[in-house]
Write a protein that holds these residues in place. Structure first.
Motif, PDB file in Angstrom:
ATOM      1  N   SER A   1       0.855  -1.463   0.072  1.00 49.40           N
ATOM      2  CA  SER A   1      -0.425   0.198  -0.027  1.00 49.40           C
ATOM      3  C   SER A   1       0.567   1.380   0.140  1.00 49.40           C
ATOM      4  CB  SER A   1      -0.630  -0.327   1.163  1.00 49.40           C
ATOM      5  OG  SER A   1      -0.720   0.089   2.733  1.00 49.40           O
ATOM      6  N   VAL A   2       0.045   2.280  -0.326  1.00 53.70           N
ATOM      7  CA  VAL A   2       0.927   3.278  -0.237  1.00 53.70           C
ATOM      8  C   VAL A   2       1.787   4.367   1.038  1.00 53.70           C
ATOM      9  CG1 VAL A   2       1.210   5.906  -0.768  1.00 53.70           C
ATOM     10  CG2 VAL A   2      -0.857   4.616  -2.498  1.00 53.70           C
ATOM     11  N   LYS A   3       0.539   3.386   1.851  1.00 50.88           N
ATOM     12  CA  LYS A   3       0.762   4.407   2.988  1.00 50.88           C
ATOM     13  C   LYS A   3       2.153   2.837   4.055  1.00 50.88           C
ATOM     14  CE  LYS A   3      -1.182   4.299   7.835  1.00 50.88           C
ATOM     15  NZ  LYS A   3      -2.259   4.675   8.647  1.00 50.88           N
TER      16      LYS A   3
ATOM     17  N   SER B   1       9.393  15.188   5.675  1.00 50.06           N
ATOM     18  CA  SER B   1       9.397  13.569   6.275  1.00 50.06           C
ATOM     19  C   SER B   1      10.572  12.712   6.206  1.00 50.06           C
ATOM     20  CB  SER B   1       8.485  12.891   5.135  1.00 50.06           C
ATOM     21  OG  SER B   1       8.924  12.173   4.020  1.00 50.06           O
ATOM     22  N   LYS B   2      11.765  13.429   6.276  1.00 47.05           N
ATOM     23  CA  LYS B   2      13.407  12.594   6.523  1.00 47.05           C
ATOM     24  C   LYS B   2      12.569  11.417   5.615  1.00 47.05           C
ATOM     25  CE  LYS B   2      13.497  15.254  10.661  1.00 47.05           C
ATOM     26  NZ  LYS B   2      13.919  15.006  11.890  1.00 47.05           N
ATOM     27  N   PRO B   3      12.848  11.638   4.534  1.00 44.36           N
ATOM     28  CA  PRO B   3      12.446  10.497   3.616  1.00 44.36           C
ATOM     29  C   PRO B   3      14.241   9.894   3.580  1.00 44.36           C
ATOM     30  CG  PRO B   3      12.124  11.804   1.961  1.00 44.36           C
ATOM     31  CD  PRO B   3      12.512  12.701   4.150  1.00 44.36           C
ATOM     32  N   GLU B   4      14.375   8.422   2.715  1.00 45.03           N
ATOM     33  CA  GLU B   4      15.422   7.823   2.190  1.00 45.03           C
ATOM     34  C   GLU B   4      15.252   7.655   1.164  1.00 45.03           C
ATOM     35  OE1 GLU B   4      18.132   6.368   4.436  1.00 45.03           O
ATOM     36  OE2 GLU B   4      16.534   6.434   6.328  1.00 45.03           O
ATOM     37  N   LEU B   5      14.743   8.023   0.449  1.00 42.86           N
ATOM     38  CA  LEU B   5      14.140   7.658  -0.639  1.00 42.86           C
ATOM     39  C   LEU B   5      13.516   8.714  -0.945  1.00 42.86           C
ATOM     40  CD1 LEU B   5      15.059   6.496  -3.901  1.00 42.86           C
ATOM     41  CD2 LEU B   5      12.432   5.542  -3.853  1.00 42.86           C
TER      42      LEU B   5
ATOM     43  N   LEU C   1       9.901   6.361   1.354  1.00 47.00           N
ATOM     44  CA  LEU C   1       9.896   6.920   0.142  1.00 47.00           C
ATOM     45  C   LEU C   1       9.090   7.680   0.281  1.00 47.00           C
ATOM     46  CD1 LEU C   1       9.414   5.246  -3.062  1.00 47.00           C
ATOM     47  CD2 LEU C   1       7.938   6.639  -2.129  1.00 47.00           C
ATOM     48  N   ALA C   2       9.612   9.261  -0.278  1.00 48.82           N
ATOM     49  CA  ALA C   2       8.812  10.600  -0.350  1.00 48.82           C
ATOM     50  C   ALA C   2       8.444  10.738  -1.746  1.00 48.82           C
ATOM     51  CB  ALA C   2       9.170  11.263   0.316  1.00 48.82           C
ATOM     52  N   HIS C   3       7.429  10.769  -2.211  1.00 47.91           N
ATOM     53  CA  HIS C   3       7.212  11.402  -3.763  1.00 47.91           C
ATOM     54  C   HIS C   3       6.307  12.767  -4.151  1.00 47.91           C
ATOM     55  CE1 HIS C   3       4.008  10.075  -6.996  1.00 47.91           C
ATOM     56  NE2 HIS C   3       4.823  10.831  -7.178  1.00 47.91           N
ATOM     57  N   ILE C   4       7.687  13.632  -5.192  1.00 45.47           N
ATOM     58  CA  ILE C   4       7.048  14.695  -5.837  1.00 45.47           C
ATOM     59  C   ILE C   4       6.341  14.212  -6.911  1.00 45.47           C
ATOM     60  CG2 ILE C   4       7.306  17.080  -6.503  1.00 45.47           C
ATOM     61  CD1 ILE C   4      10.175  17.045  -5.069  1.00 45.47           C
ATOM     62  N   PRO C   5       4.475  14.228  -6.375  1.00 50.46           N
ATOM     63  CA  PRO C   5       4.053  14.505  -7.724  1.00 50.46           C
ATOM     64  C   PRO C   5       4.214  15.470  -9.309  1.00 50.46           C
ATOM     65  CG  PRO C   5       2.534  14.997  -6.404  1.00 50.46           C
ATOM     66  CD  PRO C   5       3.770  15.552  -6.198  1.00 50.46           C
ATOM     67  N   GLU C   6       3.653  14.397 -10.029  1.00 52.43           N
ATOM     68  CA  GLU C   6       3.811  15.150 -11.695  1.00 52.43           C
ATOM     69  C   GLU C   6       3.070  16.660 -11.555  1.00 52.43           C
ATOM     70  OE1 GLU C   6       3.936  14.847 -16.428  1.00 52.43           O
ATOM     71  OE2 GLU C   6       3.287  13.153 -15.553  1.00 52.43           O
TER      72      GLU C   6
ATOM     73  N   ASP D   1      23.099  15.622  -0.740  1.00 56.80           N
ATOM     74  CA  ASP D   1      24.584  16.217   0.378  1.00 56.80           C
ATOM     75  C   ASP D   1      24.380  15.167   2.008  1.00 56.80           C
ATOM     76  OD1 ASP D   1      25.709  17.170  -1.721  1.00 56.80           O
ATOM     77  OD2 ASP D   1      25.210  19.167  -0.751  1.00 56.80           O
ATOM     78  N   LYS D   2      22.477  14.968   2.029  1.00 55.35           N
ATOM     79  CA  LYS D   2      22.950  14.290   3.297  1.00 55.35           C
ATOM     80  C   LYS D   2      22.993  12.511   3.394  1.00 55.35           C
ATOM     81  CE  LYS D   2      19.480  17.575   5.040  1.00 55.35           C
ATOM     82  NZ  LYS D   2      18.133  18.312   5.212  1.00 55.35           N
ATOM     83  N   GLY D   3      22.645  12.209   2.587  1.00 60.19           N
ATOM     84  CA  GLY D   3      22.828  11.288   2.202  1.00 60.19           C
ATOM     85  C   GLY D   3      21.696  10.653   1.482  1.00 60.19           C
ATOM     86  N   LYS D   4      20.584  10.674   0.976  1.00 54.37           N
ATOM     87  CA  LYS D   4      19.148  10.592   0.702  1.00 54.37           C
ATOM     88  C   LYS D   4      19.195  10.174  -0.885  1.00 54.37           C
ATOM     89  CE  LYS D   4      17.420  11.964   4.252  1.00 54.37           C
ATOM     90  NZ  LYS D   4      17.428  11.172   5.559  1.00 54.37           N
ATOM     91  N   GLY D   5      18.838   9.534  -1.193  1.00 61.43           N
ATOM     92  CA  GLY D   5      18.828   8.517  -2.116  1.00 61.43           C
ATOM     93  C   GLY D   5      17.741   9.389  -3.243  1.00 61.43           C
ATOM     94  N   ILE D   6      17.412  10.229  -4.421  1.00 56.44           N
ATOM     95  CA  ILE D   6      17.099  10.741  -5.648  1.00 56.44           C
ATOM     96  C   ILE D   6      16.890  10.340  -6.624  1.00 56.44           C
ATOM     97  CG2 ILE D   6      16.096  12.842  -6.320  1.00 56.44           C
ATOM     98  CD1 ILE D   6      18.264  13.977  -4.189  1.00 56.44           C
ATOM     99  N   LEU D   7      15.876   9.906  -6.697  1.00 53.40           N
ATOM    100  CA  LEU D   7      15.176   9.802  -8.373  1.00 53.40           C
ATOM    101  C   LEU D   7      14.574  10.906  -8.378  1.00 53.40           C
ATOM    102  CD1 LEU D   7      15.442   7.177 -10.575  1.00 53.40           C
ATOM    103  CD2 LEU D   7      13.404   6.509  -9.764  1.00 53.40           C
TER     104      LEU D   7
END
Length: 515
Positions: A325-327, A418-422, A334-339, A449-455
């Protein structure tokens, strides 16, 4: 002859002065570009001219005669047409039905569709617009929907055409086609107001440029004399900062943040993502380049839990999130900036407070069980407004009252907080001015630079080249290359976007040690 003259126009919303004593002219057969950062008052000014937001003070002169415009019907009767940034079309209607909707000569009678289609198809031929009048709007791509809006305005006799951020949702090819239409209209003597935030575009299409800043005219210049650096300074009140990625330690320890293995995604019966493999590491921005419609959107939706994937695995910090689920996926990091910020990012009828906790409302400190802690939510929103420089009357303002750039800042503030990993960012700067783009780029680089992964997925190739540590190119639902940006040209990226596969893939970041 002046097609339009605005004299001392002012518009207020409560204490906010959106347009402050604005004056300008538009000549017959001229393209006047209006530049300004998000929230500068560009759209409010045009809505005033079109009768959607009646100005508090000022005069509107059409062809040397003062007119009173109190509603769009008045504007249309005076030969003014407007193509809004968010299209005003009825998706379930045909092209022809949208064109005649509300027109007096087609009201109160049984429509002879055959005659209407014939008349409209004949009108389309004048502009080499090759779309059947009986086509449903919902079946048309965005570029054609925009041209339907332009045709609708012209069909109603527009001599003055207002285009509000017309290239924000267009591909480079669609933008070229739009410019061809604009030049044809100009030759016919029609006058065009071209609202944009893209300096290179207004230099190509306009004769004069007017810059708005904080609701006021900060300058009007001839396009041939316009300097991009000066224009940017007039827009945002300062010089742009040259974007520079921080160099990473060669011995930096990197972890796998996102692993996608043999992922297949369908859209209906069509396979749109075809068994792809890639990895996003900590301290990395993996940029995804590709022409829209090649599986990028479906890939993001599958990762974010918004679309079912058929085969493969999606691992977030070694945790399988495929089919969850999304939750669950968001709680996994995961955090998501939508289109589309208005469809998936915000509830525009909600306040900034409510939008700021949309994805986290059931967690402490925002709630304890079923009761929302209003004090904590208000404090959190106020901090975000201050930290991300969101321009608004108050934290209780509706999201719909904000400019596009400030709406995007609300989303980015919420997702990063939300301090995501991705962080999955889908076209995060679409439709934003140069100042807002610069700010969002800084936010993304700071998270890296904080160590996060970004797609990062973007249709702006320059953005991908500037921000990415590696670039993954997609075509037809497949990966045609993974490359380092400093080892490839835009022409080579273009070939991969067209389907030319690269044998050698950059499967690991350049710097660091994988642990």
């Amino acid at each position: 002859m002046k097609a339009l003259e605005i004299k001392n126009l002012t518009k207020k919303f409560g204490k906010l002065v959106a347009n402050d004593d604005i004056s300008f002219t538009l000549d017959c057969g001229e393209v006047l570009a209006i530049l300004g950062e998000n929230g500068a008052g560009k759209t409010t000014l045009m809505r005033g001219i079109y009768g959607m937001d009646v100005p508090d003070n000022g005069q509107i002169w059409i062809r040397e005669k003062q007119e009173e415009i109190t509603c769009p019907k008045d504007a249309i009767s005076l030969g003014i047409g407007m193509v809004h940034q968010h299209f005003m079309l009825v998706n379930n209607f045909t092209v022809a039905e949208n064109l005649v909707l509300g027109m007096k000569e087609f009201t109160g009678q049984v429509l002879n569709r055959k005659e209407i289609y014939k008349k409209i198809n004949s009108f389309f031929q004048q502009y080499n617009f090759d779309v059947p009048a009986d086509a449903k709007v919902k079946d048309l791509p965005v570029g054609l929907q925009q041209r339907v809006e332009i045709m609708k305005a012209l069909f109603r006799g527009a001599q003055i055409l207002v285009l509000d951020e017309p290239t924000a949702v267009l591909t480079p090819q669609e933008t070229k086609e739009l410019f061809t239409i604009i030049r044809k209209l100009q030759k016919e003597g029609k006058s065009i107001i071209f609202i944009s935030h893209k300096l290179e575009e207004v230099k190509e299409i306009s004769q004069r440029i007017m810059v708005l800043r904080l609701g006021k005219v900060s300058g009007i210049v001839d396009t041939k004399d316009a300097d991009e650096a000066i224009m940017a300074r007039m827009m945002i009140g300062r010089d742009l900062v040259a974007m520079k990625k921080k160099e990473l330690d060669p011995d930096l320890k990197r972890e796998k943040v996102l692993e996608v293995k043999n992922l297949t995604v369908k859209d209906g019966k069509k396979t749109v993502v075809k068994g792809i493999d890639f990895t996003v590491y900590s301290n990395e921005i993996l940029g995804v380049a590709g022409v829209d419609g090649n599986g990028q959107l479906e890939l993001v939706e599958a990762i974010a839990g918004l679309r079912k994937s058929e085969d493969g695995r999606i691992l977030l910090k070694n945790r399988n999130i495929k089919g969850k689920s999304v939750k669950f996926i968001r709680k996994s990091g995961l955090a998501h900036i939508p289109e589309d910020r208005r469809v998936r990012g915000l509830i525009t009828g909600f306040s900034l407070v409510d939008n700021s906790i949309l994805t986290n409302h059931d967690n402490k400190p925002f709630s304890n069980g079923i009761i929302i802690n209003r004090k904590a939510t208000v404090e959190f929103t106020k901090n975000n407004i201050c930290k991300y420089n969101i321009k608004t009357e108050s934290e209780n303002a509706l999201a719909s009252s904000l400019s596009g750039g400030n709406q995007q800042k609300v989303i980015i503030a919420r997702e990063i907080s939300s301090k995501p990993e991705l962080l999955v960012a889908m076209k995060p700067t679409r439709g934003l001015d140069v100042g807002a783009v610069e700010y969002i780029h800084c936010c993304l680089l700071a998270e890296r630079d904080k160590g996060k992964g970004i797609l990062l997925l973007s249709s702006e190739l320059e953005e991908i080249m500037t921000l990415s540590d590696r670039i993954m190119v997609m075509h037809g639902g497949e990966i045609t290359g993974i490359v380092y940006p400093d080892e490839v040209t835009t022409e080579e990226i273009g070939l991969m976007m067209a389907g030319v596969k690269r044998e050698k893939m950059a499967k690991l970041p350049k710097e660091g040690v994988i642990v």
